[in-house]
Scaffold this active site. Structure first.
Site, PDB file in Angstrom:
ATOM      1  CD  GLU A   1      -1.374  -6.342   4.939  1.00  0.00           C
ATOM      2  OE1 GLU A   1      -1.117  -6.615   3.744  1.00  0.00           O
ATOM      3  OE2 GLU A   1      -1.548  -5.174   5.343  1.00  0.00           O
TER       4      GLU A   1
ATOM      5  CB  CYS B   1      -0.999  -0.047   1.152  1.00  0.00           C
ATOM      6  SG  CYS B   1      -2.461   0.924   0.780  1.00  0.00           S
TER       7      CYS B   1
ATOM      8  CG  HIS C   1      -3.650  -3.638   2.989  1.00  0.00           C
ATOM      9  ND1 HIS C   1      -2.773  -3.173   3.942  1.00  0.00           N
ATOM     10  CD2 HIS C   1      -4.206  -2.548   2.432  1.00  0.00           C
ATOM     11  CE1 HIS C   1      -2.813  -1.848   3.973  1.00  0.00           C
ATOM     12  NE2 HIS C   1      -3.679  -1.437   3.066  1.00  0.00           N
TER      13      HIS C   1
HETATM   14  N1  GLN Z   1      -2.031   6.712   2.836  1.00  0.00           N
HETATM   15  C1  GLN Z   1      -2.126   5.969   1.625  1.00  0.00           C
HETATM   16  C2  GLN Z   1      -3.489   6.113   0.975  1.00  0.00           C
HETATM   17  O1  GLN Z   1      -4.451   6.456   1.607  1.00  0.00           O
HETATM   18  C3  GLN Z   1      -1.797   4.497   1.851  1.00  0.00           C
HETATM   19  C4  GLN Z   1      -2.739   3.800   2.774  1.00  0.00           C
HETATM   20  C5  GLN Z   1      -2.220   2.491   3.311  1.00  0.00           C
HETATM   21  O2  GLN Z   1      -1.013   2.240   3.311  1.00  0.00           O
HETATM   22  N2  GLN Z   1      -3.097   1.653   3.841  1.00  0.00           N
HETATM   23  O3  GLN Z   1      -3.620   5.868  -0.186  1.00  0.00           O
END
Ligand code: GLN
Length: 550
Positions: free
Chosen positions: A518, A390, A516
């Site tokens: 995970e 992410c 994600h």
């Molecule tokens: N802050 C970033 C976004 O909102 C990444 C979010 C995250 O890593 N879950 O896109």
């Protein structure tokens, strides 16, 4: 139990906690669920959280640990991660209810006029709403057993309505359809060399003051509880000695189902719920996993670069994903937690030396961002296996833009609204969003992988589904520039065209994912990206003599 194909009539198990928090109610609930599942029953687990936030999505990870995301896009308590990791069955919004959500629902109904003429009160309106939410999962007809974990400790003001609702359900559903398990602590007083039962007696007494007599008492302890002490607890707490279960501290949470089986927790629960089941729990796959976990033949060191590293629970699912992947590879994965704020000044590179792989973690906001970008640069230049999740993927894009493509001061518009090159930018559908709660791109989305890419090799298929939690995305205005410069978008959302995966070809293992992975890693199905990241790190590792550490 219901016949094959018929909707099931669920029975309900409630798990309360006493003496102190952090005793591991989630792990006990998950372990019992695992044992029941291994006997062929269909089980789900639900968590009731006593705080006023509608969900933990707006909480800083330092307050509450990781925010876990389900397929249906619910932002939930990290215990749901344990439920999925143990059971291998997806959870949903219905598996996590907070006091905030309960009140929100009741107040919404009040405004709509549903209670017209009535004074709306904690009992019965709030408790009825809680009961409805507890019964929701059972009403699907999918489950033989619904386990409900009541967050907080008995005696806390805020968890009282949950306890009251559970008490009422015992009478609504009948004694044989409900079961109360109370988890307490039996502390060891080193100076006296003794285990003490008094805190357990007090917490069971507190619970009985609310009208609940626990059926089974699970005692968290550092030392084995002798028979006569079990009898004492039974006597004072009004249960049979067979229903005093010892829960010894374990080497790994994945030991707990086997420890609970030894203590016959599943047998006692089934007996009390009047469920006839003489199947022996089939735990072959679980034992196989544990065997590999405990007997690694290799070891590697992974640097986990993040900004919430002081609280390991902030990255719970990533840490567990690495454990699952380690077991598959029969490798001990040592994790070095690196604060990205320390990767900015001086010879910060030293902190990244000797790592077999670098994982840059998800996150929000400015703090620590430059250190994350530096960690990516180090991994790219030194050909260290890299895995960005992410925000970690977004950092890889920013780093490539700045240092390879030559877009000076390229950034994400989340961190710098004035950047001349917003290579990561707010998603179109996010531009008009003002509320913070529950408004990110959340939950499972499809992704199509490029044939022959690293991602394709990792997943072994072209169409995948992974869970998301972000507002920003790769800015497609720069797509061609990135492709031409060697960073390939190898995973694309087929509906929106959003870039979900980027990778580098001239690197042994360099992959960034907007989703994600995970969240979907579990004992039965470890996440492929974690498995292959560990594999790549293993190739990178200098072979060690058994028993040595770096
Ligand atoms: N802050 C970033 C976004 O909102 C990444 C979010 C995250 O890593 N879950 O896109």
């Amino acid at each position: 139990m219901s016949g094959k194909g018929q909707p099931k009539t669920a029975k309900y198990i409630f798990v309360t906690g006493g003496v102190t928090s952090s005793l591991g109610k989630g792990i006990i609930a998950s372990s019992l669920a695992k044992l029941l599942q291994a006997r062929g029953l269909s089980v789900t687990i639900q968590k009731l959280d006593p705080y006023i936030n509608i969900d933990p999505g707006t909480l800083n990870p330092y307050e509450h640990g990781e925010c876990y995301v389900t397929n249906d896009g619910a932002e939930t308590d990290l215990d749901l991660g344990h439920y999925e990791r143990f059971l291998g069955v997806p959870t949903s919004q219905a598996n996590n209810i907070t006091t905030g959500r309960v009140y929100f629902n009741v107040i919404t109904k009040e405004r709509r006029g549903d209670y017209l003429g009535k004074t709306v009160q904690v009992v019965p309106h709030i408790t009825d709403e809680i009961k409805q939410n507890i019964l929701l999962l059972g009403a699907t007809g999918q489950y033989d057993i619904v386990i409900t974990e009541l967050g907080g400790c008995v005696g806390d003001i805020e968890s009282l309505p949950f306890i009251e609702a559970a008490r009422q359900l015992k009478w609504d559903l009948g004694e044989k359809n409900t079961l109360f398990i109370h988890l307490t602590l039996v502390p060891y007083i080193a100076a006296a060399g003794e285990l003490k039962t008094k805190p357990t007696q007090h917490s069971v007494r507190a619970l009985s003051e609310y009208g609940i007599q626990p059926d089974i008492i699970v005692c968290r302890t550092e030392h084995p509880i002798p028979q006569e002490m079990r009898r004492k607890i039974a006597l004072f707490c009004n249960v049979s000695p067979n229903d005093v279960i010892e829960a010894m501290d374990a080497e790994t949470i994945y030991d707990v189902p086997l420890l609970m089986r030894k203590e016959k927790l599943d047998q006692r629960a089934l007996y009390k719920l009047d469920i006839y089941n003489d199947k022996d729990a089939d735990l072959e796959q679980w034992k196989n996993f544990l065997g590999k976990l405990k007997n690694p033949t290799e070891q590697i060191t992974i640097g986990l670069v993040g900004k919430y590293v002081e609280l390991k629970d902030s990255y719970k699912s990533i840490a567990e994903g690495l454990i699952h992947a380690g077991a598959v590879n029969e490798t001990k994965v040592n994790v070095v937690w690196i604060s990205s704020e320390n990767l900015v000044e001086g010879d910060y590179q030293k902190k990244l030396e000797n790592l077999d792989g670098i994982l840059v973690a998800p996150g929000f906001g400015e703090r620590g961002i430059e250190g994350k970008i530096n960690a990516v640069k180090y991994a790219r230049e030194n050909k260290v296996p890299f895995f960005g999740i992410c925000l970690g993927m977004q950092c890889a894009v920013i780093e490539y833009a700045r240092n390879v493509i030559g877009l000076e001061n390229a950034h994400s518009s989340e961190m710098n609204k004035e950047t001349p090159y917003p290579v990561i930018d707010l998603m179109e559908e996010q531009k008009l969003v003002t509320n913070k709660g529950g408004t990110m791109r959340l939950g499972a989305y499809a992704c199509k992988l490029e044939k022959g890419s690293l991602a394709h090799h990792v997943y072994g298929k072209l169409n995948i589904q992974e869970r998301h939690r972000h507002r920003y995305e790769f800015n497609n205005a720069y797509l061609e520039q990135f492709k031409n410069a060697g960073m390939s978008p190898t995973g694309i959302n087929p509906d929106s065209g959003l870039v979900e995966v980027v990778e580098l070809k001239d690197h042994p293992f360099f992959i960034g994912v907007q989703f994600h992975p995970e969240y979907k890693s579990n004992v039965a199905n470890p996440a492929p990206l974690f498995v292959h990241f560990v594999k790549a790190a293993l190739r990178n590792a200098i072979p060690l003599m058994k028993g040595t550490t770096k």
